[in-house]
Design an enzyme around this catalytic site. Structure first.
Site, PDB file in Angstrom:
ATOM      1  CE  LYS A  53      -0.118 -11.264  13.850  1.00  0.00           C
ATOM      2  NZ  LYS A  53       0.065 -12.146  14.968  1.00  0.00           N
ATOM      3  CD  GLN A  97       1.845 -15.210  15.926  1.00  0.00           C
ATOM      4  OE1 GLN A  97       1.556 -14.154  15.910  1.00  0.00           O
ATOM      5  NE2 GLN A  97       0.695 -15.984  15.698  1.00  0.00           N
ATOM      6  CG  ASP A 120      -2.803 -10.659  19.992  1.00  0.00           C
ATOM      7  OD1 ASP A 120      -3.412  -9.766  19.271  1.00  0.00           O
ATOM      8  OD2 ASP A 120      -2.044 -10.764  20.695  1.00  0.00           O
TER       9      ASP A 120
END
Lengths: 293, 293
Positions: A53, A97, A120
């Protein structure tokens, strides 16, 4: 092998290029998109994802910072960090995460991230906005699948799209994207899961079949309608002593059989996988725009 | 007529009785559930609904107040009233009767009501919570349908449930309730709509068929699987000169045909209709509990 391969790497590349141009345009207006990634602990897979990422951000000109926390960080400490990031104007997007170590409540974290920075798309407000077809952030994996279908000009209009799996991050949002009253959607949509009776009878009616079951090679050739489009979200490690690593990657679809019956199919790896990070970049740029209008 | 009638009046009565007991118990803890209903303008149907809501509150011991506003009230004035109600501890629930006059933005109002007081379950945060199976408020009409199925012990487990119609207040939340991983749900779920190709082929696979199409007698007998359970959400006025009023009420299902084929069916009126206000009462009591824990 009769089916056309739907190459997620190509689609992701095209998405990244357009994000890169958007970032350049934003910088001319003095807007510098920024993403904060929070990594807790030392899970090797998580570390790889987080590194990828960060690298993708760098390539596209997006500012990013990874906050690495010890695996025994407390909920309170993590909450404090989220609150700080929520108020830091450098970061338009915040990503924690997953999975998190056991002492941490993932749901509490998801709720704590401001919906405006929830790139997200996991916060209930963003999930609700998706269902109501309001502006917001959509989860990256199903959004990436919609992008693959658009890229390959596979129309959903009036078709029967069937989703296998009802997870919060893939199955449920996917279902709700497919039937929306808008261009590139408008499908009749069905969701199947572990309790579905006679799964094959349902999947055989699918013009577009999206499999996120989490079970290696769960969908076999006889469960697919001839000519269907098959999207395989699975990514499983299966023991295979014949390989150097001792395992191979496989999807939730039995590829050899399916590719003889389907008209188009995503491979694993190289199908849906590459889309997830690309869509995260899309969401980060969107967040920067929202927060500067 | 072979099908069993699913009597919404009976179910609503049973729900109201249990709400009444809950209200009595709450009062012993000095919690007095309260509902604010905002009515804008003079729409006759809206006035009837609002009056019925007020009366039901009264019968169950729920405090309620109706705020009646002129039809030309401005968005700013209405927003101010919502803000006041959001902060008034007398009211645990706030409901703005729809539809609103043209100068008002319904979506802005829905977003402005605090999710904790959104007893209609229309705020995106509550919609998201429903999809994610988190605690929150669920829209009254689909929640009422789930209640009818529970009351008559009609299991959804593993069955194929098909929803016709994709409105924000019925079709979409209904779809998402049906497939949840929990008791009284666990159905394979499908949503159909105006763009669906060959609707009959889909509806004929339904073990439970829920019709919220908004089209009088849209679902005919040949679209129903023998033995299916049929839930008719429609409530349409159809011209009928043979009646005193010049019209009759009809659902979205052709009742005469359907009731020969289905194993169970909701009548119109007297099916889903009575459930809506009953579930609003459930949500109001829930709101009072949430706000006092």
């Amino acid at each position: 092998m009769k089916a056309m391969l739907l190459n997620g790497k190509d689609v992701a590349k095209s998405v990244r290029e357009s994000v890169k141009h958007e970032v350049e345009a934003l910088k001319k207006e003095n807007i510098y998109p920024g993403l904060a990634v929070v990594l807790v602990g030392e899970d090797p897979a998580s570390k790889v994802y987080v590194r990828n990422k960060g690298r993708t951000c760098e390539k596209l000109g997006i500012f990013s910072e990874t906050i690495t926390l010890p695996k025994d960080v407390s909920q309170k400490e993590l909450n404090t960090i989220i609150d700080k990031l929520n108020h830091d104007p450098k970061f338009h997007g915040i990503l924690v995460q997953m999975p998190l170590p056991r002492q941490l409540d993932a749901s509490e974290i998801i709720h704590r991230i401001r919906p405006e920075k929830d790139v997200d798309g996991f916060h209930p407000e963003n999930v609700g906005r998706l269902i109501l077809d309001e502006e917001g952030f959509q989860p990256c994996t199903p959004a990436g699948i919609m992008e693959i279908l658009r890229y390959y000009k596979i129309s959903l209009e009036g078709k029967h799209a069937v989703v296998v799996g009802r997870s919060n991050i893939v199955g449920k949002p996917m279902l709700n994207m497919l039937y929306q009253k808008k261009k590139d959607a408008n499908a009749t949509a069905t969701i199947c899961h572990t309790r579905t009776q006679d799964m094959g009878a349902i999947t055989r009616t699918a013009d577009v079949l999206i499999v996120a079951a989490g079970v290696p090679e769960f969908v076999t050739g006889d469960m697919i309608k001839p000519g269907a489009v098959v999207i395989d979200v699975g990514m499983n490690r299966v023991d295979d002593p014949s390989t150097d690593k001792g395992y191979r990657l496989t999807g939730d679809v039995k590829f050899d059989e399916a590719s003889e019956i389907a008209s188009a199919i995503t491979p694993v790896p190289g199908g849906v996988g590459p889309m997830t990070i690309a869509m995260l970049m899309v969401n980060t740029v969107k967040a920067a725009k929202f927060q500067n209008r």
